[in-house]
Design an enzyme around this catalytic site. Structure first.
Site, PDB file in Angstrom:
ATOM      1  CB  THR A 258      -0.936   0.025   1.229  1.00  0.00           C
ATOM      2  OG1 THR A 258      -0.110  -0.047   2.414  1.00  0.00           O
ATOM      3  CG2 THR A 258      -1.930  -1.114   1.237  1.00  0.00           C
ATOM      4  CG  LEU A 261      -3.154   4.395  -0.963  1.00  0.00           C
ATOM      5  CD1 LEU A 261      -3.793   3.328  -1.828  1.00  0.00           C
ATOM      6  CD2 LEU A 261      -4.048   5.617  -0.848  1.00  0.00           C
ATOM      7  CG  HIS A 368      11.142  -0.255  16.381  1.00  0.00           C
ATOM      8  ND1 HIS A 368      11.373  -1.600  16.491  1.00  0.00           N
ATOM      9  CD2 HIS A 368      12.358   0.313  16.314  1.00  0.00           C
ATOM     10  CE1 HIS A 368      12.677  -1.828  16.475  1.00  0.00           C
ATOM     11  NE2 HIS A 368      13.294  -0.686  16.377  1.00  0.00           N
ATOM     12  CG  ASP A 378      16.975  -2.683  17.146  1.00  0.00           C
ATOM     13  OD1 ASP A 378      15.960  -1.985  17.304  1.00  0.00           O
ATOM     14  OD2 ASP A 378      17.413  -3.000  16.023  1.00  0.00           O
ATOM     15  CD  GLU A 416      12.756   0.017  12.899  1.00  0.00           C
ATOM     16  OE1 GLU A 416      13.667   0.777  12.592  1.00  0.00           O
ATOM     17  OE2 GLU A 416      12.964  -1.167  13.264  1.00  0.00           O
ATOM     18  CD  GLU A 417      14.170  -4.312  13.909  1.00  0.00           C
ATOM     19  OE1 GLU A 417      14.751  -4.082  12.839  1.00  0.00           O
ATOM     20  OE2 GLU A 417      14.664  -4.060  15.022  1.00  0.00           O
ATOM     21  CD  GLU A 428       1.755   5.075   3.539  1.00  0.00           C
ATOM     22  OE1 GLU A 428       2.579   4.811   2.669  1.00  0.00           O
ATOM     23  OE2 GLU A 428       1.091   4.198   4.130  1.00  0.00           O
ATOM     24  CG  ASP A 445      15.301   2.043  17.069  1.00  0.00           C
ATOM     25  OD1 ASP A 445      15.349   1.121  17.891  1.00  0.00           O
ATOM     26  OD2 ASP A 445      15.163   1.825  15.843  1.00  0.00           O
ATOM     27  CG  HIS A 545      18.701  -6.803  13.643  1.00  0.00           C
ATOM     28  ND1 HIS A 545      18.429  -6.347  12.370  1.00  0.00           N
ATOM     29  CD2 HIS A 545      18.175  -5.871  14.472  1.00  0.00           C
ATOM     30  CE1 HIS A 545      17.799  -5.182  12.438  1.00  0.00           C
ATOM     31  NE2 HIS A 545      17.636  -4.864  13.699  1.00  0.00           N
TER      32      HIS A 545
HETATM   33 ZN   LIG Z   1      15.297  -0.522  16.150  1.00  0.00          ZN
END
Ligand SMILES: [Zn+2]
Ligand SMILES: *[C@@H]1O[C@H](CO)[C@@H](O)[C@H](O)[C@H]1NC(C)=O
Ligand SMILES: *[C@@H]1O[C@H](CO)[C@@H](O)[C@H](O)[C@H]1NC(C)=O
Ligand SMILES: *[C@@H]1O[C@H](CO)[C@@H](O)[C@H](O)[C@H]1NC(C)=O
Ligand SMILES: *[C@@H]1O[C@H](CO)[C@@H](O)[C@H](O)[C@H]1NC(C)=O
Ligand SMILES: *[C@@H]1O[C@H](CO)[C@@H](O)[C@H](O)[C@H]1NC(C)=O
Ligand SMILES: *[C@@H]1O[C@H](CO)[C@@H](O)[C@H](O)[C@H]1NC(C)=O
Ligand SMILES: *[C@@H]1O[C@H](CO)[C@@H](O)[C@H](O)[C@H]1NC(C)=O
Ligand SMILES: *[C@@H]1O[C@H](CO)[C@@H](O)[C@H](O)[C@H]1NC(C)=O
Ligand SMILES: *[C@@H]1O[C@H](CO)[C@@H](O)[C@H](O)[C@H]1NC(C)=O
Length: 740
Positions: A258, A261, A368, A378, A416-417, A428, A445, A545
């Site tokens: 999207t 949008l 996030h 994170d 977010e990731e 949007e 973050d 991560h």
């Molecule tokens: Zn992060």
């Protein structure tokens, strides 16, 4: 590929309605409000800073990182409820809090059919199968909710081929291999993290006929070369040999189906088979223990010096393996990627404090919530700080001792990731309202990468408010310095205006500030504590991560006393109060002059001769920069004059709107037709090494060597006009309102 599409959900509609009400009219009883404050109250500021408590941040972090909370997982949903309840608390909550849910396209590995990396002989007999997930070194990363390492949005497939080593997988790296006569067609490329973005590695590889990509973290880039288990977590902050960096390989941001949008259930969606920006070939991340077995068996010529790493062998280029390591001739690497695209609900949580005097001006502060695994650093280190700030402000609010001049919107973004999805959908959905009313966006973050110094990224107007905050707060540790003076010791530059000052970074697309600055043109910033760069060359904190980014990791190695977390909370809290409570907005628009001067200087020094040859004159740009400087200086002068008189609230509001809207003036949605969302003429991605206006720099580097009158040179002309227009428009925004 599998996805489920549901149309017309009632929940989505209800959430939209609730948000509309919150961002529009406020129905909070007036009786609880203190008298309208006139300006930032220093006593309140002191109280807030004193009450931000390191041990409470620690408790928050323990709860937030207790279990893996991948976007849209049950635990992520539970944290939505947890944050919502905190913000609705009777004693320490905000005026109101809501969730807002979007139906977005995510990508997951298949639990029944794990992704595999195998060594096979020429008959496809499996010689060795690499481990599909990380080792269980402390017990904390165990359990079914630990998502297997994967490259989100990489397509499924089972390519096999001879292995080549392609360094960081940049365009130059593949050109280098080609120049050296290394066959790339039909190969699997082993690349290391760094240099190019994740998805770009696969895109560059595919252009050269590579059929699959492996990505690993070299200990030279993350552990200062250390690679033994005794030198890595849980024995130190280093990345263990089995640690794998997950991540999104999507090229753009926002929900992939999207663009532009909001991803409401009933919104128009692209056909997932026809979406651009996903990697063209299968990809899979691996740990350096596995990478070593592959890389140290390669045959072929030695890789260039700058491509060598710390795996303890000479890196060769391939293609294919040497038989010295015991592998049969012609052995290949086989990749089995079974990732699936899945439509999922992902929620933002929004908490609001209604402004007492200008409720229709918003200061937004977000981070996030979703993580790859436990995500202690994170993003939970940021959310732990966010929740402590809302506790302290909420308590003052409920006691009736404080209410800010402007409204504050707190946000916990979802997904977010996968590509800044929750924040992008929000921008949007509320595009116009935010452009009309948002004063600034503050992002925290990862709040603590390491414990040495503050690090701030932002656009020039926020520099002064961050500096003001940092000057009044003590740095953690024994130095006795302010955060500001400590920061100068680690990262500084000589400014023609101010002399030696801390050096601020610019905003890329690394976190949720991206849609706010690039798409909406809202002055934005990101704050964190970080390393002493003279002591480590780590690309990012080592367990980024991976399954090893845990509470234990933070408590033992990142910030044992949580004093760096507290320092970031105080800095963010002070910036937030200054932006929401100050009579005049603490955005120094004149600080843009220095940036524009340096961009102009770089254009003249490095592009001037080339442009002149093609009869392109920088004169109009010089004039535009001068006009901007003049208009900015005059506005600052006007504010100083107003400050020493007693301005009425309309005079203040008029000036504040000019300060707020300056950043918007740099937007041109048609400036970069090949990009999505990037419309800020000064901060769009720059591929050229010339530190100047990105559109101009990129166009010049593309035009180099093409004939006069080419389309590429026409684009240079167009980009120059785009910049001149933006600067003229920005100057006009700053000039007295009755002037044109
Ligand atoms: Zn992060
Ligand atoms: C592959 O199979 C062929 C035919 O069975 C055999 O001759 C050859 O040795 C095999 N190659 C390897 C590497 O095992
Ligand atoms: C991980 O290790 C912990 C403690 O060492 C153990 O209790 C747990 O069962 C292990 N989990 C797995 C999946 O190996
Ligand atoms: C999308 O592609 C997949 C695999 O190529 C195919 O199975 C599926 O039917 C396609 N879906 C649509 C809607 O075209
Ligand atoms: C797929 O994309 C192409 C080019 O963007 C477009 O022409 C085509 O109509 C699209 N097809 C579908 C089914 O969306
Ligand atoms: C080369 O590959 C073989 C087979 O997988 C493995 O046993 C060996 O350890 C590898 N060599 C190195 C240096 O990693
Ligand atoms: C999203 O939530 C709505 C409302 O609960 C539900 O109808 C819809 O099926 C959900 N979508 C997905 C993909 O789970
Ligand atoms: C940072 O942490 C290290 C080890 O955890 C410690 O030795 C050092 O004193 C800390 N530095 C500051 C400024 O707190
Ligand atoms: C400025 O930063 C550098 C490191 O980049 C540091 O060596 C130097 O001492 C700093 N200057 C001051 C005055 O602290
Ligand atoms: C605002 O910025 C200008 C130019 O960078 C500088 O000269 C001026 O001192 C700044 N004003 C304040 C109040 O910081």
């Amino acid at each position: 590929m599998h996805w489920a599409k549901v149309v017309g959900s009632a929940v989505g509609a209800a959430a939209i309605l609730a948000l509309g009400i919150i961002l529009g009219h406020f129905a909070i009883p007036k009786a609880a409000d203190p008298p309208d404050p006139q300006d930032l109250d220093q006593e309140i500021l002191k109280t807030v800073l004193a009450q931000l408590d390191a041990s409470k941040i620690r408790e928050n972090l323990r709860e937030l990182s207790k279990e893996p909370h991948l976007a849209s997982s049950p635990r992520d949903e539970a944290l939505v409820e947890f944050i919502l309840q905190r913000w609705k608390d009777q004693l320490s909550g905000l005026d109101s809090a809501v969730t807002s849910t979007y139906e977005v396209l995510l990508s997951f590995p298949n639990q029944e059919q794990p992704n595999l990396v195998e060594l096979v002989d020429s008959n496809e007999t499996v010689l060795h199968s690499f481990q599909p997930s990380e080792e269980n070194v402390t017990g904390e990363q165990a359990g079914p909710n630990v998502v297997q390492p994967y490259a989100a949005y990489a397509p499924p497939g089972t390519p096999k081929g001879l292995l080549v080593y392609a360094n960081q997988g940049t365009e130059e790296d593949f050109k280098e291999l080609q120049a050296r006569g290394i066959t790339l067609q039909g190969t699997i490329a082993l690349t290391r993290y760094g240099g190019a973005g994740r998805g770009a590695k696969a895109e560059n590889a595919a252009k050269h006929g590579v059929v699959g990509v492996l990505v690993y973290t070299d200990p030279a880039d993350i552990n200062d070369g250390k690679s033994l288990p005794s030198e890595t977590f849980p024995n130190s902050w280093g990345l263990p040999p089995s640690g794998v960096e997950r991540g999104s390989y999507y090229k753009y941001f926002g929900d992939p189906l999207t663009p532009y949008l909001p991803a409401h259930p009933a919104s128009f969606r692209l056909d997932p088979n026809n979406t651009s920006g996903f990697p063209p070939i299968p990809a899979q991340p691996i740990g350096f223990q596995d990478a070593k077995e592959l890389l140290c068996n390669l045959s072929g010529p030695s890789a260039p010096d700058s491509w060598q790493g710390a795996l303890g062998c000479d890196y060769k280029l391939g293609p294919g393996f040497s038989t010295n390591g015991g592998l049969p001739a012609g052995s290949m690497v086989k990749l089995s990627v079974h990732n699936r695209l899945v439509l999922r609900n992902s929620s933002n949580v929004l908490g609001i404090i209604r402004g007492a005097v200008e409720p229709d001006r918003y200061v937004i502060y977000g981070n996030h919530r979703d993580s790859w695994i436990h995500g202690a650093v994170d993003p939970s280190s940021g959310t732990a700080v966010l929740l402590e700030i809302t506790r302290v402000l909420g308590t003052l609010l409920k006691k009736g001792t404080w209410r800010p001049r402007r409204s504050i919107i707190f946000a916990s973004w979802g997904a977010e990731e996968f590509g800044l999805i929750g924040s992008t959908e929000f921008t949007e959905e509320f595009f116009s309202k935010l452009q009309e009313r948002a004063v600034a966006y503050l992002n925290v973050d990862i709040s603590v990468f390491a414990n040495a110094t503050l690090r701030a990224q932002g656009t020039p107007p926020v520099q002064s408010v961050i500096f003001s905050a940092a000057k009044e707060i003590g740095a953690p540790g024994p130095s006795g310095l302010s955060i500001y003076d400590n920061w100068i010791r680690y990262s500084n530059r000589s400014s023609p205006v101010y002399g030696l000052i801390p050096s601020m970074g610019t905003l890329g697309a690394g976190s949720d500030y991206a849609p706010f600055i690039h798409f909406l043109g809202i002055s934005s910033m990101d704050l964190a504590y970080t390393y002493d760069k003279s002591k480590t060359s780590a690309r990012i904190y080592p367990t980024y991560h991976t399954a090893f980014d845990t509470f234990e990791y933070v408590e033992k190695f990142v910030d044992p006393g949580f004093s760096s977390h507290q320092a970031v909370a105080r800095t963010a809290g002070s910036v937030l109060l200054r932006l929401s409570d100050s009579f005049f907005l603490p955005l120094n628009v004149s600080d843009y002059s220095e940036t524009l001067r340096s961009f102009l200087q770089a254009a003249q020094d490095h592009l001037g001769a080339q442009l002149q040859q093609h009869n392109i004159n920088l004169g109009p740009l010089v004039t535009a920069v001068e006009k901007f400087e003049k208009a900015a200086a005059a506005l600052i002068q006007h504010i100083t004059t107003l400050q020493s008189s007693s301005p009425d609230s309309l005079q203040v509001r008029t000036v504040n709107d000019q300060l707020m809207l300056l950043e918007r003036a740099f937007l041109n949605p048609r400036a970069f037709p090949e990009e999505q969302y990037y419309s800020h003429v000064l901060w769009a991605p720059r591929t050229s090494s010339v530190a100047t206006f990105p559109g101009l720099a990129n166009a010049c580097s593309r035009a180099e060597g093409t004939s006069p009158g080419s389309e590429a040179w026409a684009e240079v002309q167009r980009q120059l006009s785009v910049v001149v227009m933006a600067l003229e428009g920005a100057a006009a925004t700053l000039r007295p309102v009755a002037d044109l």
